[in-house]
Design a protein around this motif. Sequence first.
Motif, PDB file in Angstrom:
ATOM      1  N   TYR A  40      -5.692 -21.335  18.665  1.00  0.00           N
ATOM      2  CA  TYR A  40      -4.678 -21.202  19.718  1.00  0.00           C
ATOM      3  C   TYR A  40      -4.891 -22.149  20.885  1.00  0.00           C
ATOM      4  N   GLY A  41      -5.854 -23.046  20.777  1.00  0.00           N
ATOM      5  CA  GLY A  41      -6.086 -24.086  21.770  1.00  0.00           C
ATOM      6  C   GLY A  41      -5.757 -25.444  21.186  1.00  0.00           C
ATOM      7  N   PRO A  42      -6.790 -26.187  20.732  1.00  0.00           N
ATOM      8  CA  PRO A  42      -6.557 -27.532  20.194  1.00  0.00           C
ATOM      9  C   PRO A  42      -5.590 -27.582  19.012  1.00  0.00           C
ATOM     10  N   ALA A  43      -5.704 -26.654  18.081  1.00  0.00           N
ATOM     11  CA  ALA A  43      -4.820 -26.695  16.902  1.00  0.00           C
ATOM     12  C   ALA A  43      -3.375 -26.441  17.300  1.00  0.00           C
ATOM     13  N   SER A  44      -3.164 -25.468  18.165  1.00  0.00           N
ATOM     14  CA  SER A  44      -1.806 -25.137  18.601  1.00  0.00           C
ATOM     15  C   SER A  44      -1.179 -26.287  19.381  1.00  0.00           C
ATOM     16  N   SER A  45      -1.953 -26.886  20.277  1.00  0.00           N
ATOM     17  CA  SER A  45      -1.398 -27.993  21.072  1.00  0.00           C
ATOM     18  C   SER A  45      -0.969 -29.150  20.168  1.00  0.00           C
ATOM     19  N   ARG A  46      -1.738 -29.406  19.123  1.00  0.00           N
ATOM     20  CA  ARG A  46      -1.395 -30.475  18.178  1.00  0.00           C
ATOM     21  C   ARG A  46      -0.133 -30.117  17.394  1.00  0.00           C
ATOM     22  N   LEU A  47      -0.044 -28.869  16.947  1.00  0.00           N
ATOM     23  CA  LEU A  47       1.154 -28.437  16.221  1.00  0.00           C
ATOM     24  C   LEU A  47       2.408 -28.611  17.070  1.00  0.00           C
ATOM     25  N   ILE A  48       2.298 -28.284  18.340  1.00  0.00           N
ATOM     26  CA  ILE A  48       3.442 -28.391  19.248  1.00  0.00           C
ATOM     27  C   ILE A  48       3.785 -29.854  19.506  1.00  0.00           C
ATOM     28  N   ALA A  49       2.766 -30.646  19.879  1.00  0.00           N
ATOM     29  CA  ALA A  49       3.011 -32.044  20.249  1.00  0.00           C
ATOM     30  C   ALA A  49       3.478 -32.890  19.067  1.00  0.00           C
ATOM     31  N   GLN A  50       2.946 -32.617  17.886  1.00  0.00           N
ATOM     32  CA  GLN A  50       3.248 -33.468  16.736  1.00  0.00           C
ATOM     33  C   GLN A  50       4.399 -32.958  15.872  1.00  0.00           C
ATOM     34  N   PHE A  51       4.536 -31.643  15.793  1.00  0.00           N
ATOM     35  CA  PHE A  51       5.489 -31.073  14.842  1.00  0.00           C
ATOM     36  C   PHE A  51       6.499 -30.137  15.483  1.00  0.00           C
ATOM     37  N   SER A  52       6.527 -30.104  16.819  1.00  0.00           N
ATOM     38  CA  SER A  52       7.460 -29.256  17.571  1.00  0.00           C
ATOM     39  C   SER A  52       7.376 -27.794  17.156  1.00  0.00           C
ATOM     40  N   ALA A  53       6.174 -27.311  16.887  1.00  0.00           N
ATOM     41  CA  ALA A  53       5.985 -25.904  16.526  1.00  0.00           C
ATOM     42  C   ALA A  53       6.463 -25.023  17.678  1.00  0.00           C
ATOM     43  N   PRO A  54       7.106 -23.919  17.369  1.00  0.00           N
ATOM     44  CA  PRO A  54       7.635 -23.033  18.417  1.00  0.00           C
ATOM     45  C   PRO A  54       6.543 -22.154  19.030  1.00  0.00           C
ATOM     46  N   GLU A  55       5.601 -22.797  19.696  1.00  0.00           N
ATOM     47  CA  GLU A  55       4.509 -22.091  20.350  1.00  0.00           C
ATOM     48  C   GLU A  55       4.491 -22.500  21.812  1.00  0.00           C
ATOM     49  N   ASP A  56       3.648 -21.862  22.590  1.00  0.00           N
ATOM     50  CA  ASP A  56       3.578 -22.087  24.033  1.00  0.00           C
ATOM     51  C   ASP A  56       2.543 -23.180  24.341  1.00  0.00           C
ATOM     52  N   TYR A  57       3.029 -24.369  24.693  1.00  0.00           N
ATOM     53  CA  TYR A  57       2.148 -25.512  24.930  1.00  0.00           C
ATOM     54  C   TYR A  57       1.208 -25.270  26.111  1.00  0.00           C
ATOM     55  N   GLN A  58       1.736 -24.725  27.206  1.00  0.00           N
ATOM     56  CA  GLN A  58       0.890 -24.482  28.379  1.00  0.00           C
ATOM     57  C   GLN A  58      -0.217 -23.477  28.061  1.00  0.00           C
ATOM     58  N   SER A  59       0.108 -22.476  27.254  1.00  0.00           N
ATOM     59  CA  SER A  59      -0.901 -21.502  26.836  1.00  0.00           C
ATOM     60  C   SER A  59      -1.976 -22.182  25.983  1.00  0.00           C
ATOM     61  N   ALA A  60      -1.551 -23.059  25.070  1.00  0.00           N
ATOM     62  CA  ALA A  60      -2.507 -23.780  24.223  1.00  0.00           C
ATOM     63  C   ALA A  60      -3.440 -24.639  25.077  1.00  0.00           C
ATOM     64  N   LEU A  61      -2.887 -25.325  26.064  1.00  0.00           N
ATOM     65  CA  LEU A  61      -3.719 -26.140  26.957  1.00  0.00           C
ATOM     66  C   LEU A  61      -4.701 -25.270  27.735  1.00  0.00           C
ATOM     67  N   ALA A  62      -4.250 -24.105  28.168  1.00  0.00           N
ATOM     68  CA  ALA A  62      -5.118 -23.194  28.924  1.00  0.00           C
ATOM     69  C   ALA A  62      -6.249 -22.652  28.048  1.00  0.00           C
ATOM     70  N   VAL A  63      -5.934 -22.301  26.815  1.00  0.00           N
ATOM     71  CA  VAL A  63      -6.971 -21.819  25.892  1.00  0.00           C
ATOM     72  C   VAL A  63      -7.998 -22.931  25.660  1.00  0.00           C
ATOM     73  N   ALA A  64      -7.533 -24.149  25.410  1.00  0.00           N
ATOM     74  CA  ALA A  64      -8.438 -25.274  25.195  1.00  0.00           C
ATOM     75  C   ALA A  64      -9.288 -25.542  26.431  1.00  0.00           C
TER      76      ALA A  64
END
Length: 138
Positions: A40-64
């Motif tokens: 939910y940190g690095p993996a999620s941020s990559r999914l969002i940035a690269q594949f437009s995954a419907p997840e919370d980018y700010q939350s992913a950055l905060a977890v990382a």
Amino acid sequence: MQKLKLYGTPLSGHVHRVALLLRMLALPYEFIEAGAEVRYGPASSRLIAQFSAPEDYQSALAVAARFLPHMEQHLANRAFLATDEATIGDLACYSYVAVAPEGGISLAPYPAIQRWVARIAALPGFFAMPTLPEPGKR
């Protein structure tokens, strides 16, 4: 045979595959629930940035931002995460942490993590994940 240790989260498909195989092979193992910070940190941020995954980018950055300093401190005086040699845990974490910049998370502030990434890349048989452009460098 010594009981294997399987670290993961109960809802992970990756963990389920390994647990399923271990059970089918009748290999004894102990499941140890591990935090989902990498997912939910690095993996999620990559999914969002690269594949437009419907997840919370700010939350992913905060977890990382909470997770990576702990990983940095953990690796400050050791070569690998769990032992003196690389384990499956190192390989599992590597696949997401090494490509964190592809999700907009710099590893520049984390020299111990960078050294760990280099040690994994130097292992016999290693091959890198295909690279994707970093956000803002497309």
